[in-house]
Design a protein around this motif. Structure first.
Motif, PDB file in Angstrom:
ATOM      1  N   VAL A   7      28.050  24.155  16.054  1.00  0.00           N
ATOM      2  CA  VAL A   7      28.337  22.717  15.235  1.00  0.00           C
ATOM      3  C   VAL A   7      29.969  22.613  14.803  1.00  0.00           C
ATOM      4  CG1 VAL A   7      27.831  21.557  13.075  1.00  0.00           C
ATOM      5  CG2 VAL A   7      26.000  22.676  14.171  1.00  0.00           C
ATOM      6  N   ARG A   8      30.594  21.672  14.755  1.00  0.00           N
ATOM      7  CA  ARG A   8      31.348  21.451  14.169  1.00  0.00           C
ATOM      8  C   ARG A   8      31.430  20.610  13.390  1.00  0.00           C
ATOM      9  NH1 ARG A   8      35.670  20.899  19.534  1.00  0.00           N
ATOM     10  NH2 ARG A   8      35.544  23.050  19.900  1.00  0.00           N
ATOM     11  N   PHE A   9      32.345  20.399  12.017  1.00  0.00           N
ATOM     12  CA  PHE A   9      32.796  19.607  11.010  1.00  0.00           C
ATOM     13  C   PHE A   9      33.720  19.540  10.734  1.00  0.00           C
ATOM     14  CE2 PHE A   9      30.119  23.549   9.829  1.00  0.00           C
ATOM     15  CZ  PHE A   9      28.817  23.301   9.533  1.00  0.00           C
ATOM     16  N   ARG A  10      34.762  19.058  11.910  1.00  0.00           N
ATOM     17  CA  ARG A  10      36.352  18.468  12.146  1.00  0.00           C
ATOM     18  C   ARG A  10      36.798  18.591  13.562  1.00  0.00           C
ATOM     19  NH1 ARG A  10      40.190  18.388   8.217  1.00  0.00           N
ATOM     20  NH2 ARG A  10      39.802  18.972   5.707  1.00  0.00           N
ATOM     21  N   VAL A  33      23.813  20.720   7.134  1.00  0.00           N
ATOM     22  CA  VAL A  33      22.952  22.210   7.877  1.00  0.00           C
ATOM     23  C   VAL A  33      23.300  22.466   6.223  1.00  0.00           C
ATOM     24  CG1 VAL A  33      23.220  22.334  10.072  1.00  0.00           C
ATOM     25  CG2 VAL A  33      25.580  22.299   8.796  1.00  0.00           C
ATOM     26  N   GLU A  34      23.274  23.743   6.308  1.00  0.00           N
ATOM     27  CA  GLU A  34      23.568  24.528   4.958  1.00  0.00           C
ATOM     28  C   GLU A  34      25.045  25.209   5.136  1.00  0.00           C
ATOM     29  OE1 GLU A  34      22.272  27.234   0.510  1.00  0.00           O
ATOM     30  OE2 GLU A  34      20.816  26.726   2.059  1.00  0.00           O
ATOM     31  N   THR A  35      26.106  25.803   4.461  1.00  0.00           N
ATOM     32  CA  THR A  35      27.411  26.625   4.551  1.00  0.00           C
ATOM     33  C   THR A  35      27.634  26.954   2.942  1.00  0.00           C
ATOM     34  OG1 THR A  35      29.002  24.311   3.875  1.00  0.00           O
ATOM     35  CG2 THR A  35      27.902  24.971   6.457  1.00  0.00           C
ATOM     36  N   ALA A  36      28.871  27.684   3.294  1.00  0.00           N
ATOM     37  CA  ALA A  36      28.764  28.428   2.393  1.00  0.00           C
ATOM     38  C   ALA A  36      30.048  28.002   1.627  1.00  0.00           C
ATOM     39  CB  ALA A  36      29.843  29.716   2.839  1.00  0.00           C
ATOM     40  N   ARG A  65      17.485  19.163   8.737  1.00  0.00           N
ATOM     41  CA  ARG A  65      17.350  17.918   9.370  1.00  0.00           C
ATOM     42  C   ARG A  65      18.213  17.342  11.106  1.00  0.00           C
ATOM     43  NH1 ARG A  65      19.225  16.082   4.822  1.00  0.00           N
ATOM     44  NH2 ARG A  65      19.880  13.819   4.125  1.00  0.00           N
ATOM     45  N   THR A  66      17.937  16.477  11.226  1.00  0.00           N
ATOM     46  CA  THR A  66      18.972  15.049  12.162  1.00  0.00           C
ATOM     47  C   THR A  66      19.472  14.171  11.297  1.00  0.00           C
ATOM     48  OG1 THR A  66      17.671  16.196  14.352  1.00  0.00           O
ATOM     49  CG2 THR A  66      19.492  14.109  14.005  1.00  0.00           C
TER      50      THR A  66
END
Length: 303
Positions: A7-10, A33-36, A65-66
């Protein structure tokens, strides 16, 4: 082996692994998703695949979830809110008289945190600014100091080659770049010629470094004395690395000199594993500024 998705966020950001569980997820989907730093929405760039356990940072978090159309609309709304937050933060920075350049800001997906990215030549005491911003936005505030390379990655633009910058399009990590790479590729050591928009050594110097190291290892050095197939001694005056051609000034039996071209496999010379690059006094003078930039690059990578 563990089943994961990337998964990429940027855009051109780092890829993080998450556990897809039993969900049907494919490349191109958006997931929550849950991140830091909280709950985030990201784009799946690598579909479900098996990865060795040693390549995974534990604990591996699961996909919540999607993303739905409602989630995507929320993201767009957050972006609009971030534009207003950016303007407000600029005003607050001026009010507090802080020596910092605001680059970007963003909300986390769940709006639990507002992040501001800035650059500065030194350390900045922004504690009062954080308190001020928290009282305005009523959420957690995080100010993150970044380097000039990260600034360029966020803002994007066109490089000196005329193409979109590598860091803003596909380069997910900054690799160490050294002056030796420019010398190995026989490039000018003029800082304006080998520096990118960010003012640091161009990241693309690493693209062909391995190829040039391999090709140079098969060639003699400039000025080296070699033996030709005819048994004549000569001095190397020019090298064409990519074509693997060596120009030699040979001394004939009648003491006359003649210029001849050879391939390195036809010449006898002392082999070498790595090039010992010799720099002229002018090149050493030009390198002073480049060495300072290189040292700063390494310091940013270590942070």
């Amino acid at each position: 082996m563990t089943k994961v998705i990337g998964v990429r966020f940027r855009t051109a950001g780092k890829i993080y692994f998450f556990d897809p569980g039993s969900k049907e997820i494919k490349s191109g989907d958006h997931v929550i998703v849950e991140t830091a730093r909280g709950v985030e929405i990201g784009s799946v760039v690598e579909g479900p695949m098996e990865v060795e356990d040693r390549k995974i940072t534990q604990p591996l978090k699961s996909v919540i979830r999607t993303a739905t159309e409602k989630d995507l609309r929320a993201v767009e709304k957050n972006k609009e809110k971030a534009k207003d937050a950016f303007r407000i933060c600029l005003d607050k920075i001026r009010e507090h008289g802080l020596d910092m350049k605001l680059i970007d800001c963003e909300y986390t997906f769940d709006n639990n945190k507002l992040l501001f990215y800035f650059t500065s030549d030194g350390r900045v005491d922004f504690r009062e600014l954080v308190k001020d911003l928290a009282s305005v936005f009523k959420t957690r505030i995080e100010l993150r100091q970044i380097g000039v390379r990260d600034e360029t990655k966020i803002r994007g633009g066109i490089g000196i080659c005329g193409r979109p910058m590598c860091c803003a399009t596909y380069l997910s990590d900054f690799l160490p770049v050294s002056i030796k790479m420019a010398k190995e590729q026989n490039l000018s050591l003029n800082p304006s010629k080998i520096s990118g928009v960010c003012g640091r050594l161009m990241c693309c110097l690493t693209n062909e470094e391995d190829t040039y190291e391999f090709l140079n290892s098969k060639l003699p050095t400039m000025g080296e004395t070699v033996t030709t197939p005819e048994g004549l001694k000569g001095e190397v005056t020019d090298l064409n690395v990519l074509r693997q051609k060596v120009r030699v000034v040979v001394t004939l039996d009648n003491e006359e000199k003649e210029v001849r071209d050879y391939t390195p496999d036809k010449l006898s010379f002392k082999p070498r594993k790595r090039r010992n690059l010799q720099l002229s006094r002018e090149e050493l003078k030009e390198m002073k500024e480049l060495k300072a930039l290189e040292k700063e690059d390494k310091a940013k990578l270590d942070e």
